[in-house]
Design a protein around this motif. Structure first.
Motif, PDB file in Angstrom:
ATOM      1  N   ARG A 187      -2.731  -5.656   0.067  1.00 55.44           N
ATOM      2  CA  ARG A 187      -4.021  -5.533  -0.636  1.00 55.44           C
ATOM      3  C   ARG A 187      -3.840  -6.047  -2.056  1.00 55.44           C
ATOM      4  O   ARG A 187      -2.751  -5.937  -2.614  1.00 55.44           O
ATOM      5  CB  ARG A 187      -4.469  -4.060  -0.699  1.00 55.44           C
ATOM      6  CG  ARG A 187      -4.867  -3.450   0.634  1.00 55.44           C
ATOM      7  CD  ARG A 187      -6.354  -3.653   0.895  1.00 55.44           C
ATOM      8  NE  ARG A 187      -6.756  -3.132   2.206  1.00 55.44           N
ATOM      9  CZ  ARG A 187      -7.987  -3.298   2.709  1.00 55.44           C
ATOM     10  NH1 ARG A 187      -8.918  -3.947   2.013  1.00 55.44           N
ATOM     11  NH2 ARG A 187      -8.289  -2.822   3.896  1.00 55.44           N
ATOM     12  N   ASP A 193      -3.453  -5.796  -5.613  1.00 58.38           N
ATOM     13  CA  ASP A 193      -3.133  -4.737  -6.576  1.00 58.38           C
ATOM     14  C   ASP A 193      -3.648  -5.197  -7.946  1.00 58.38           C
ATOM     15  O   ASP A 193      -3.251  -6.244  -8.444  1.00 58.38           O
ATOM     16  CB  ASP A 193      -1.604  -4.572  -6.580  1.00 58.38           C
ATOM     17  CG  ASP A 193      -1.101  -3.656  -7.685  1.00 58.38           C
ATOM     18  OD1 ASP A 193      -1.906  -2.888  -8.238  1.00 58.38           O
ATOM     19  OD2 ASP A 193       0.111  -3.729  -7.973  1.00 58.38           O
ATOM     20  N   SER A 216       2.560  -3.715  -6.110  1.00 56.45           N
ATOM     21  CA  SER A 216       3.199  -5.004  -5.820  1.00 56.45           C
ATOM     22  C   SER A 216       4.275  -5.300  -6.856  1.00 56.45           C
ATOM     23  O   SER A 216       4.531  -6.449  -7.183  1.00 56.45           O
ATOM     24  CB  SER A 216       2.153  -6.118  -5.771  1.00 56.45           C
ATOM     25  OG  SER A 216       1.356  -6.066  -6.940  1.00 56.45           O
ATOM     26  N   ILE A 268       0.870  -1.179   0.000  1.00 56.45           N
ATOM     27  CA  ILE A 268       0.000   0.000   0.000  1.00 56.45           C
ATOM     28  C   ILE A 268       0.904   1.224   0.000  1.00 56.45           C
ATOM     29  O   ILE A 268       1.834   1.315   0.803  1.00 56.45           O
ATOM     30  CB  ILE A 268      -0.926   0.056   1.237  1.00 56.45           C
ATOM     31  CG1 ILE A 268      -1.761  -1.221   1.347  1.00 56.45           C
ATOM     32  CG2 ILE A 268      -1.850   1.279   1.157  1.00 56.45           C
ATOM     33  CD1 ILE A 268      -2.762  -1.190   2.508  1.00 56.45           C
ATOM     34  N   TYR A 321      -1.908   0.974  -4.793  1.00 54.57           N
ATOM     35  CA  TYR A 321      -1.253  -0.280  -4.425  1.00 54.57           C
ATOM     36  C   TYR A 321      -0.087  -0.502  -5.378  1.00 54.57           C
ATOM     37  O   TYR A 321      -0.130  -0.098  -6.539  1.00 54.57           O
ATOM     38  CB  TYR A 321      -2.231  -1.460  -4.538  1.00 54.57           C
ATOM     39  CG  TYR A 321      -3.445  -1.333  -3.651  1.00 54.57           C
ATOM     40  CD1 TYR A 321      -3.391  -0.669  -2.435  1.00 54.57           C
ATOM     41  CD2 TYR A 321      -4.653  -1.914  -4.029  1.00 54.57           C
ATOM     42  CE1 TYR A 321      -4.510  -0.566  -1.615  1.00 54.57           C
ATOM     43  CE2 TYR A 321      -5.776  -1.820  -3.217  1.00 54.57           C
ATOM     44  CZ  TYR A 321      -5.700  -1.138  -2.008  1.00 54.57           C
ATOM     45  OH  TYR A 321      -6.807  -1.051  -1.208  1.00 54.57           O
TER      46      TYR A 321
END
Lengths: 301, 301, 301
Positions: free
Chosen positions: B130, B132, B102, B84, B100
């Motif tokens: 979360r 992404d 990643s 995040i 987000y």
């Protein structure tokens, strides 16, 4: 610079990353020469994949144009769809009730008509247009076999299927379903959470995406949500130096990691040309999420 | 009596059944000595797993406390999260739009900062915080490999993933994802019907559960639903002879058959101590469904 | 002409395509001789599968009737269900809170009572009646083994399970779950989109379908939606020359490609007789979608 090419699945059959959609060809008011000119200009841009469906009534005018210059056939991939039978479509339509029909008999009849109308010997990619609640998975698998071995259809897929429907049909089919053509735009982001994109990645297929401009709602700023999205799109447009909002929207769609193939729908070659340049704008994550946030109405949690 | 220990997956790496959550450590108003005392008291209770995330800003104060007594490191398992990027978090945050991320680059940068802040050589369990929408599954798999072989991270998992997202990432990863940390409480029972718990059982993983007290809404009886739930909790409290409602709520959560690992969130060691005794209260099915019914607003069909 | 027979899974164990449902037997006001006569008339029609559940309180009166002519047992298949424990059902019920219980102890106790009440040595098909959030998959698998090897239960399945719940339990079980009995009618079409039918096809199982007449709401035209559906049903009735609306509704349900086994629920042998003829009416796709459209309130997209 031309549009790039990619396989939807791992079988090496390539399509153009951006696809010309002929959904509204009947409404474009073009004569055969004009359609031919449009097709040739698409091909020059590298947009070699042409999306049709029986119910678009686009195949017949496209076929007439193609007949003016048949040598173009080998330079393009034709996608078409079968399985929707509405009233008013002759033998392939309904008598009284609009319905879906994925019976072998209808699929074959629809393909035969598509071949005649398109004036071609083969379809590169045939899609079941909508999930028919009455579909017999094994029968579809068998008719796909026949269509493939007769050389009439080279690849198969579906459209508007849920993950459950896709998984069940794929399990019944020896042929790989290479795409699930679904709706996706900054205005309609449902596919982000329905699992279809993750399924595409897990199965190694590439979704085709229809209505990426939300059927014009975005460009016209039809409501508050559309206005929010367009405001975000315009900020990103300035940041990346794009020449129009559509480029940003296609770049946003192309940012998906699921190997997406967006459809274009315009009849204006200038707009097609601009869209064809979308690939050069790789959005940053902040730019991508800015548009997502505008659509969502709130920042990511 | 101390909290029990269990593996989340079948690899034998053990965590404490109840996990100390440091979500709000920044708001606890503790100095380093007080944080250290809190950690030591948790360890004495058998609560050896410590849950952090980059965005909690909990790692730095935790690390300062740990530095006062570095030998504690081997007696605990540290969980932290990345991915995040909100505005206001320096280089790891966003410039303008919360989002987000990643990407391997961000994951590695976040882990490096976590190691520095926590003043440790390794993280026991790293979670993608979360899902992404832009995550490249293969890239995540590859960066997990690198982090594992460098010794910086020992186990991997995710948080707030749908079943589709979990399945797709797991398919791409050689590493087993050992948990999906999701929200669950008598107030927010969505996970009972979303499939995440059944998926956990099918994949042989153990979900971590956050906000089991619904961020205080339950204890304060914030609305009619919370009041109904607390009335049921209090009936069960009398029946089982628990000393407080929280014990019953944790016992209810621990009743799930999916190998759950609830997070605690309190800064009060006395409340932690009471929660730590929850395992002794195995609710009967009637007790469990009494609380479910209170939340649902009607009996089971 | 009698009702056809088919396997739910590929193991060859056959049931009648239409199943007599004894959900409301307690309310039928029949004495044992009348129940016996009803059963014999069902058998003559080829309706050999009899659907019960502990909570219907139908087993005991059915068993008394069967005891009058025990040789009928070998001519029928008995389905029953366990796992719901409401208040007011003695030892198998609840003390205070209606709940689900799929513990081995309760499953065995419920089966034992079913065998006693039904006055039979075996159950042909045992279903977990509702998905118990506390079910321990491995324990259920183990108790199924025991019940099968003791000869008390011959086949196993579930009822009202989501796709996630079905998949998780099936993964834990060596025994094939041969059915998921779910609600389905032209009035309640949720199962068309929930994935349960596609899952049934993918797993090679046949769903049993309950409340195909929407508990009478359809036949009484209870609201606008029911009226629309009945208007469509009556058009189709004329087209196919059926003698009553129920035949059309069962023919509509039987049109599903997922190997469905609809339950009948009437106590009137004349209505059962009419329903038993439903198989002869194979609806066309237009007829099938006419009823779907009436329920949906709009044509297919």
């Amino acid at each position: 610079m031309t549009v790039s090419r990619a396989s939807m699945a791992e079988d090496g059959f390539e399509f153009s990353r951006l696809i010309a959609g002929f959904w509204r060809l009947k409404d474009w008011g073009m004569n055969d020469q004009e359609v031919l000119a449009f097709i040739e200009q698409c091909l020059e841009l590298g947009i070699t994949t042409m999306d049709h469906a029986m119910v678009y009534r686009s195949e017949e005018p496209f076929g007439r144009a193609l007949a003016l210059k048949p040598e173009l056939r080998d330079r393009m991939e034709i996608v078409t769809k079968c399985g929707i039978r509405p009233v008013g479509f002759g033998k392939l339509g309904a008598k009284a009730v609009n319905h879906y029909d994925s019976s072998p008999k209808h699929i074959v009849a629809s393909v035969e008509q598509s071949l005649r109308d398109l004036k071609t010997q083969y379809i590169d990619l045939l899609l079941i247009h909508r999930p028919d609640y009455l579909m017999e998975m094994e029968e579809i698998a068998e008719v796909f076999d026949r269509l493939e071995s007769s050389g009439k259809v080279r690849n198969f897929g579906v459209s508007n299927f849920t993950t459950h429907q896709f998984a069940a049909l794929q399990q019944a089919c020896d042929h790989k379903l290479i795409t699930n053509q679904v709706e996706f735009s900054p205005y309609n982001m449902g596919a982000l959470d329905s699992g279809v994109f993750e399924q595409a990645q897990a199965y190694g297929t590439g979704p085709m995406l229809w209505s990426c401009l939300a059927a014009g709602q975005l460009m016209t700023g039809a409501d508050e949500k559309a206005k929010r999205i367009m405001a975000a799109v315009n900020i990103v447009k300035e940041e990346v130096g794009a020449s129009c909002a559509e480029q940003v929207i296609y770049a946003w769609v192309l940012g998906l990691p699921c190997n997406p193939f967006p459809l274009l729908g315009s009849s204006k070659i200038e707009r097609i040309r601009q869209a064809a340049s979308s690939e050069q704008y790789a959005l940053t994550r902040e730019q991508w999420y800015r548009i997502w946030e505008a659509s969502n109405g709130a920042a990511v949690p």
